[in-house]
Scaffold this motif. Structure first.
Motif, PDB file in Angstrom:
ATOM      1  N   ILE A 516     -26.827  22.003  33.688  1.00 50.71           N
ATOM      2  CA  ILE A 516     -25.956  20.829  33.652  1.00 50.71           C
ATOM      3  C   ILE A 516     -26.447  19.850  34.715  1.00 50.71           C
ATOM      4  CG2 ILE A 516     -23.590  19.983  33.844  1.00 50.71           C
ATOM      5  CD1 ILE A 516     -24.039  21.865  31.482  1.00 50.71           C
ATOM      6  N   GLY A 517     -26.621  18.603  34.333  1.00 55.82           N
ATOM      7  CA  GLY A 517     -27.111  17.607  35.276  1.00 55.82           C
ATOM      8  C   GLY A 517     -26.344  16.307  35.168  1.00 55.82           C
ATOM      9  N   TRP A 518     -26.525  15.454  36.190  1.00 56.58           N
ATOM     10  CA  TRP A 518     -25.886  14.150  36.112  1.00 56.58           C
ATOM     11  C   TRP A 518     -26.640  13.284  35.125  1.00 56.58           C
ATOM     12  CZ3 TRP A 518     -27.366  16.711  40.466  1.00 56.58           C
ATOM     13  CH2 TRP A 518     -28.602  16.381  41.032  1.00 56.58           C
ATOM     14  N   TYR A 519     -25.869  12.479  34.443  1.00 54.86           N
ATOM     15  CA  TYR A 519     -26.328  11.616  33.349  1.00 54.86           C
ATOM     16  C   TYR A 519     -25.621  10.285  33.548  1.00 54.86           C
ATOM     17  CZ  TYR A 519     -26.555  10.137  28.362  1.00 54.86           C
ATOM     18  OH  TYR A 519     -26.749   9.467  27.178  1.00 54.86           O
ATOM     19  N   ARG A 520     -26.191   9.215  33.107  1.00 57.79           N
ATOM     20  CA  ARG A 520     -25.648   7.890  33.361  1.00 57.79           C
ATOM     21  C   ARG A 520     -24.130   7.815  33.157  1.00 57.79           C
ATOM     22  NH1 ARG A 520     -27.647   2.335  30.279  1.00 57.79           N
ATOM     23  NH2 ARG A 520     -26.709   0.838  31.747  1.00 57.79           N
ATOM     24  N   ALA A 521     -23.407   7.634  34.261  1.00 60.63           N
ATOM     25  CA  ALA A 521     -21.941   7.550  34.363  1.00 60.63           C
ATOM     26  C   ALA A 521     -21.277   8.896  34.592  1.00 60.63           C
ATOM     27  CB  ALA A 521     -21.300   6.848  33.177  1.00 60.63           C
ATOM     28  N   VAL A 522     -21.996  10.002  34.429  1.00 54.96           N
ATOM     29  CA  VAL A 522     -21.570  11.355  34.808  1.00 54.96           C
ATOM     30  C   VAL A 522     -20.209  11.681  34.180  1.00 54.96           C
ATOM     31  CG1 VAL A 522     -21.779  12.994  36.726  1.00 54.96           C
ATOM     32  CG2 VAL A 522     -22.697  10.706  37.000  1.00 54.96           C
ATOM     33  N   ALA A 523     -19.294  12.267  34.938  1.00 55.86           N
ATOM     34  CA  ALA A 523     -18.031  12.743  34.363  1.00 55.86           C
ATOM     35  C   ALA A 523     -17.108  11.614  33.934  1.00 55.86           C
ATOM     36  CB  ALA A 523     -17.313  13.657  35.356  1.00 55.86           C
ATOM     37  N   VAL A 660     -25.360  -0.516  24.305  1.00 59.62           N
ATOM     38  CA  VAL A 660     -26.238   0.118  23.319  1.00 59.62           C
ATOM     39  C   VAL A 660     -26.331   1.623  23.555  1.00 59.62           C
ATOM     40  CG1 VAL A 660     -28.604   0.212  22.456  1.00 59.62           C
ATOM     41  CG2 VAL A 660     -27.546  -1.994  22.940  1.00 59.62           C
ATOM     42  N   MET A 661     -26.473   2.022  24.817  1.00 58.69           N
ATOM     43  CA  MET A 661     -26.587   3.449  25.103  1.00 58.69           C
ATOM     44  C   MET A 661     -25.272   4.178  24.791  1.00 58.69           C
ATOM     45  SD  MET A 661     -27.896   5.266  28.586  1.00 58.69           S
ATOM     46  CE  MET A 661     -28.312   7.011  28.612  1.00 58.69           C
ATOM     47  N   ALA A 662     -24.159   3.580  25.180  1.00 60.92           N
ATOM     48  CA  ALA A 662     -22.866   4.214  24.905  1.00 60.92           C
ATOM     49  C   ALA A 662     -22.589   4.267  23.411  1.00 60.92           C
ATOM     50  CB  ALA A 662     -21.755   3.462  25.627  1.00 60.92           C
ATOM     51  N   LEU A 663     -23.056   3.264  22.674  1.00 62.48           N
ATOM     52  CA  LEU A 663     -22.899   3.307  21.216  1.00 62.48           C
ATOM     53  C   LEU A 663     -23.706   4.460  20.628  1.00 62.48           C
ATOM     54  CD1 LEU A 663     -21.889   2.124  18.564  1.00 62.48           C
ATOM     55  CD2 LEU A 663     -23.800   0.492  18.636  1.00 62.48           C
ATOM     56  N   SER A 664     -24.916   4.667  21.128  1.00 65.17           N
ATOM     57  CA  SER A 664     -25.710   5.814  20.683  1.00 65.17           C
ATOM     58  C   SER A 664     -24.975   7.117  20.948  1.00 65.17           C
ATOM     59  CB  SER A 664     -27.062   5.825  21.402  1.00 65.17           C
ATOM     60  OG  SER A 664     -27.845   4.708  21.077  1.00 65.17           O
ATOM     61  N   ASN A 665     -24.455   7.258  22.169  1.00 61.93           N
ATOM     62  CA  ASN A 665     -23.711   8.468  22.508  1.00 61.93           C
ATOM     63  C   ASN A 665     -22.543   8.684  21.559  1.00 61.93           C
ATOM     64  OD1 ASN A 665     -25.405   8.735  24.719  1.00 61.93           O
ATOM     65  ND2 ASN A 665     -23.901   8.005  26.199  1.00 61.93           N
ATOM     66  N   THR A 666     -21.799   7.621  21.306  1.00 61.90           N
ATOM     67  CA  THR A 666     -20.550   7.745  20.563  1.00 61.90           C
ATOM     68  C   THR A 666     -20.792   7.985  19.079  1.00 61.90           C
ATOM     69  OG1 THR A 666     -19.624   6.178  22.161  1.00 61.90           O
ATOM     70  CG2 THR A 666     -18.300   6.671  20.220  1.00 61.90           C
ATOM     71  N   LEU A 667     -21.769   7.304  18.527  1.00 58.88           N
ATOM     72  CA  LEU A 667     -22.058   7.483  17.100  1.00 58.88           C
ATOM     73  C   LEU A 667     -22.757   8.808  16.807  1.00 58.88           C
ATOM     74  CD1 LEU A 667     -23.353   4.001  15.872  1.00 58.88           C
ATOM     75  CD2 LEU A 667     -21.177   5.097  15.310  1.00 58.88           C
ATOM     76  N   TYR A 668     -23.774   9.136  17.615  1.00 60.50           N
ATOM     77  CA  TYR A 668     -24.686  10.215  17.242  1.00 60.50           C
ATOM     78  C   TYR A 668     -24.836  11.316  18.285  1.00 60.50           C
ATOM     79  CZ  TYR A 668     -26.367   6.201  14.455  1.00 60.50           C
ATOM     80  OH  TYR A 668     -26.463   5.111  13.642  1.00 60.50           O
ATOM     81  N   GLY A 669     -24.537  11.044  19.542  1.00 57.72           N
ATOM     82  CA  GLY A 669     -24.958  11.912  20.629  1.00 57.72           C
ATOM     83  C   GLY A 669     -24.343  13.300  20.596  1.00 57.72           C
ATOM     84  N   ALA A 670     -25.167  14.291  20.358  1.00 61.35           N
ATOM     85  CA  ALA A 670     -24.712  15.683  20.407  1.00 61.35           C
ATOM     86  C   ALA A 670     -25.925  16.602  20.502  1.00 61.35           C
ATOM     87  CB  ALA A 670     -23.882  16.047  19.178  1.00 61.35           C
ATOM     88  N   ILE A 671     -26.003  17.327  21.599  1.00 60.74           N
ATOM     89  CA  ILE A 671     -26.955  18.429  21.723  1.00 60.74           C
ATOM     90  C   ILE A 671     -26.175  19.703  21.464  1.00 60.74           C
ATOM     91  CG2 ILE A 671     -28.390  19.740  23.336  1.00 60.74           C
ATOM     92  CD1 ILE A 671     -29.728  17.192  22.482  1.00 60.74           C
ATOM     93  N   THR A 672     -26.603  20.448  20.456  1.00 64.36           N
ATOM     94  CA  THR A 672     -25.892  21.674  20.082  1.00 64.36           C
ATOM     95  C   THR A 672     -26.820  22.875  20.213  1.00 64.36           C
ATOM     96  OG1 THR A 672     -26.454  21.334  17.749  1.00 64.36           O
ATOM     97  CG2 THR A 672     -24.352  20.434  18.526  1.00 64.36           C
ATOM     98  N   PHE A 673     -26.206  24.052  20.337  1.00 65.04           N
ATOM     99  CA  PHE A 673     -26.952  25.281  20.582  1.00 65.04           C
ATOM    100  C   PHE A 673     -26.581  26.342  19.561  1.00 65.04           C
ATOM    101  CE2 PHE A 673     -27.067  23.013  24.516  1.00 65.04           C
ATOM    102  CZ  PHE A 673     -28.267  23.360  25.124  1.00 65.04           C
ATOM    103  N   LYS A 674     -27.584  27.106  19.195  1.00 57.94           N
ATOM    104  CA  LYS A 674     -27.419  28.279  18.344  1.00 57.94           C
ATOM    105  C   LYS A 674     -28.329  29.361  18.889  1.00 57.94           C
ATOM    106  CE  LYS A 674     -25.921  30.418  14.583  1.00 57.94           C
ATOM    107  NZ  LYS A 674     -24.495  30.746  14.371  1.00 57.94           N
ATOM    108  N   GLY A 713     -25.169  -0.167  37.447  1.00 58.68           N
ATOM    109  CA  GLY A 713     -26.024   0.481  36.461  1.00 58.68           C
ATOM    110  C   GLY A 713     -25.310   1.416  35.509  1.00 58.68           C
ATOM    111  N   GLU A 714     -24.213   2.008  35.946  1.00 55.91           N
ATOM    112  CA  GLU A 714     -23.511   2.991  35.113  1.00 55.91           C
ATOM    113  C   GLU A 714     -22.118   2.560  34.686  1.00 55.91           C
ATOM    114  OE1 GLU A 714     -24.535   7.168  36.882  1.00 55.91           O
ATOM    115  OE2 GLU A 714     -24.908   5.660  38.427  1.00 55.91           O
ATOM    116  N   ALA A 715     -21.559   1.565  35.376  1.00 55.38           N
ATOM    117  CA  ALA A 715     -20.134   1.256  35.212  1.00 55.38           C
ATOM    118  C   ALA A 715     -19.780   0.739  33.829  1.00 55.38           C
ATOM    119  CB  ALA A 715     -19.706   0.243  36.279  1.00 55.38           C
ATOM    120  N   GLY A 716     -20.742   0.207  33.083  1.00 52.73           N
ATOM    121  CA  GLY A 716     -20.441  -0.295  31.755  1.00 52.73           C
ATOM    122  C   GLY A 716     -20.338   0.763  30.684  1.00 52.73           C
ATOM    123  N   VAL A 717     -20.799   1.979  30.969  1.00 56.83           N
ATOM    124  CA  VAL A 717     -20.817   3.029  29.950  1.00 56.83           C
ATOM    125  C   VAL A 717     -19.427   3.613  29.656  1.00 56.83           C
ATOM    126  CG1 VAL A 717     -21.704   5.339  29.395  1.00 56.83           C
ATOM    127  CG2 VAL A 717     -23.234   3.617  30.379  1.00 56.83           C
TER     128      VAL A 717
END
Length: 749
Positions: A516-523, A660-674, A713-717
């Motif tokens: 788990i790591g920090w990512y733009r805007a974190v928690a 644009v980045m937050a739209l990507s996250n919201t529409l598509y963003g998902a890392i899943t595990f199996k 840099g992160e506050a808009g997300v």
């Protein structure tokens, strides 16, 4: 403290015979001081302070910038901070990127939207000190009072005569002047660069002409190229490897096994098998030819579907209280209406456009590194520990970064290059592919959030219960930690600006099975999504306008100190939680977006607001959804109060990029595990927004503010995802509580 640097010092060639000033160790708490005067003392102690400002006899002014540049523009803005106070001609200023050395530069970590808010005022003082020394030198040379001279556009002029002298001619004499005990910063009306529109980037010319040096542009004599096959499961290791086919690939020179990774691994490499070759393509072909049997370890059972169900079940029951006010149970028990909702956000990957890359050269003298890193000090410490040498023997040259978002502050990829260089006995470049980044990253945490509210007969919220469970970032570094820590809770939860008499915040356990790591805007991402979405649900439950409900929850303008954590600005009064500033960005964004206007069928407006990184942002998103479920975004309006705005163009760019980045996250963003393995591999199944899906218009409204600079840099997300989802509900009545939304809304291809 500001100090003079001896012209016989180690950077003599930078401005031989000129003026050199250094700023001693940028450390809190004075960093955020917005006063116009401050002490600047001469220090005559041992050691070699690093030059921040050098004026050569020919007038060339060199500014050393310690923060990394990854497109956010902070390198140019910080240089302009010195140049403006110096009254320098921008055309005669050049920038040098500092090498990694926390002892000389203080924190160089370009994370947490901290570069401008921490360094702006101290660097302005350096420029102001140099300006005053140049003025003093001119006054002494001309035998006139200091009040009769003034610096202007790279020269000092005599106000009551026609004498003038360029900075180059005065530099040597200025160095003999004492560093002023006090410096006076310019008032806003006198600033030439800071706060002004259309300030070009110092790096732009090199970027557009292909001369900019990014991580993969570094070339050294005898350079070898490596690619690594890493364990597919976090904590896994190599059981058996057959490298015969790999060694037969033309250009492949060696196959090297890396030390097995640990859990938790911190910043250390994951382990695996490296193929070293004479070029990158041969290294990749050799890696693809490896036959490896893996031992998967204890995280092989990690399954995103099952884990999501466990997280949601966890937040449905009482947890560990981390903050409370009043009596929530009583408020909920006697409520006229009790509103409940549960929200979910999956793992996200950083996926910067420039894949990870690093070059290292280990010799008997130490280790020299070239890397696009956000955190050169972490690189030095990690590499020194891995190689068993002193930190002082690790030199880090920071290249430009093609995006970062927090991933490039984690130096595991640099440590891989250092290890392989030692093993091979030559400089080695380690290149990651997009698939490597998607499958072996430090991921934004997966989370579940459950909220309940007690609403009385007047529609007023009397009680607020918030439960959350997600793996903490700290789990990557310390074993057995499975709940959010204060810095994570301080991102919109324990500093919640709502004026509600009864409140309780609870956390539940959530074990980590990946890094788990920090990512733009974190928690702030998951917490702003849950809280702002829930506010819109409350508004719908009581038949109230969402904007008015949001303002009602915030209440009257007031200020209070963040109780748990405040983005590193604790212990002072410069950055309290200010609900008046939050209200103002909401009102401006709503006004500019035409909140309340009549919309066509299938259109909707959604609003959200959030304080993060000491700045305040409100976002209104307009959506249009046709009968087939196709979604477009005609317009986005974001209002920001980030205190003093050093570079308006870069603020707008960050808000536009965040949309644009937050739209990507919201529409598509998902890392899943199996079976412990990442199921995604590249942009075909971990999508980012393409041009046709991007917002048609993004309007950024920067509020004039007298407050100290906050982060941008992160506050808009954080407010974007809830504003988008609230707009979808307004358009078609569908409530989005689990991200991403593509599978819930958009038609199947």
């Amino acid at each position: 403290m500001i100090r003079k640097v001896s012209r016989r010092g180690f950077l003599k060639g930078l401005a031989a015979g000129g003026l050199l000033l250094a700023l001693d160790r940028l450390q809190a708490p004075a960093l955020a001081d917005s006063s116009t005067t401050g002490a600047a003392a001469v220090v005559r102690g041992p050691g070699e302070p690093q030059v921040w400002l050098a004026i050569a006899p020919d007038g060339t002014t060199t500014i050393v910038v310690a923060r990394s540049e990854m497109g956010q523009g902070s390198r140019s803005t910080l240089a302009l901070a010195i140049a403006d106070e110096l009254e320098a001609d921008r055309a005669r200023v050049k920038i040098v990127q500092a090498h990694g050395d926390e002892g000389r530069f203080g924190s160089q970590n370009t994370d947490g939207s901290r570069s401008i808010r921490q360094d702006l005022v101290p660097l302005r003082r350096v420029g102001a000190a140099a300006r005053q020394m140049l003025e003093a030198a001119a006054a002494a040379a001309w035998g006139v009072p200091i009040t009769e001279v003034a610096a202007s556009n790279h020269e000092v002029v005599h106000l009551k005569g026609d004498r003038r002298a360029g900075y180059g001619a005065l530099a040597a004499a200025a160095w003999r002047q004492p560093v002023p005990a006090e410096v006076t910063l310019k008032t806003r009306d006198r600033l030439r660069y800071l706060g002004q529109e259309n300030q070009p980037s110092f790096d732009l010319g090199d970027m557009v002409t292909g001369q900019a040096i990014y991580g993969a542009d570094v070339s050294l004599p005898g350079l070898r190229y490596a690619m690594i096959a890493r364990p597919p499961v976090y904590g896994g290791s190599v059981a058996k490897v057959d490298d015969q086919a790999a060694r037969g690939v033309a250009g492949v020179e060696r196959v090297v096994s890396l030390p097995a990774g640990r859990v938790p691994g911190g910043f250390n490499p994951l382990g695996g098998v490296a193929v070293v070759a004479t070029n990158t393509w041969a290294a990749k072909q050799g890696r693809d030819a490896l036959a490896i049997q893996w031992t998967d370890g204890g995280n092989a059972h990690y399954d995103s579907v099952a884990y999501k169900a466990r997280l949601i079940a966890t937040v449905q029951k009482p947890g560990q209280a981390v903050a409370r006010r009043g009596n929530v149970d009583r408020a909920l028990g006697r409520a006229h209406r009790r509103v409940r909702a549960t929200y979910y956000v999956p793992h996200l990957a950083h996926a910067p456009m420039e894949p990870l890359v690093a070059t290292a050269h280990v010799t008997a003298a130490g280790c020299e590194i070239w890397a696009p890193t956000q955190h050169p000090h972490a690189v030095r410490e990690t590499v020194a520990s891995l190689l068993g040498i002193g930190v002082d023997r690790v030199t880090v040259h920071v290249t430009l970064l093609g995006g970062g978002f927090g991933r490039k502050s984690k130096p595991d990829f640099v440590a891989e290059a250092a290890f392989l260089s030692r093993e091979v006995g030559a400089p080695v470049r380690v290149q990651w592919t997009r698939e490597d980044e998607i499958r072996h990253g430090y991921y934004h945490t997966v989370s579940a959030q459950h909220l309940e509210a007690a609403v009385d007969r007047r529609g007023q919220v009397e009680g607020w219960l918030h439960r959350m469970a997600y793996p903490t970032i700290a789990s990557t570094f310390v074993p057995f930690l499975n709940r959010p820590l204060d810095p994570e809770l301080g991102m919109g939860v324990t500093d919640l600006p709502y004026d509600i008499p009864n409140m309780r915040i609870e956390t539940g356990p959530a074990d980590a099975h990946v890094r788990i790591g920090w990512y733009r805007a974190v928690a702030n991402i998951q917490q702003a999504f849950a809280i702002n979405s829930f506010v819109a649900e409350l508004a719908a439950a009581v038949g109230r306008d969402p904007k008015e409900m949001l303002l009602a929850l915030i209440g009257a303008p007031r200020r209070f100190e963040a109780p748990k954590w405040n983005y590193g600005a604790e212990g002072g009064t410069l950055h309290p939680v200010d609900t008046g500033r939050l209200r103002r960005v909401i009102e401006v964004a709503a006004e500019k977006a035409g909140w309340g206007r009549r919309l066509r069928p299938g259109h909707g407006l959604g609003i959200a607001a959030h304080r993060s990184f000491l700045s305040y942002v409100a976002t209104v998103v307009e959506v249009a959804i046709d009968a087939d479920g196709n979604l477009t975004i005609p317009r986005v309006d974001s209002a920001i109060d980030c205190g003093f705005v050093a570079n308006p163009d870069r603020v707008r760019a960050q808000l536009e990029g965040a949309a644009v980045m937050a739209l990507s996250n919201t529409l598509y963003g998902a890392i899943t595990f199996k079976d412990g393995r990442v199921e995604q591999s590249n942009f075909h199944d971990y999508q980012v927004v393409r041009l046709n899906a991007a917002p048609k218009q993004v309007h950024s409204w920067i509020l004039d503010s007298e407050h100290p600079s906050g982060g941008v840099g992160e506050a808009g997300v954080p407010p974007f995802a809830p504003a988008l989802c609230n707009a979808i509900h307004a358009a078609i009545g569908k409530r989005i509580r689990h991200l991403p939304i593509a599978d819930q809304l958009l038609p199947k291809p």
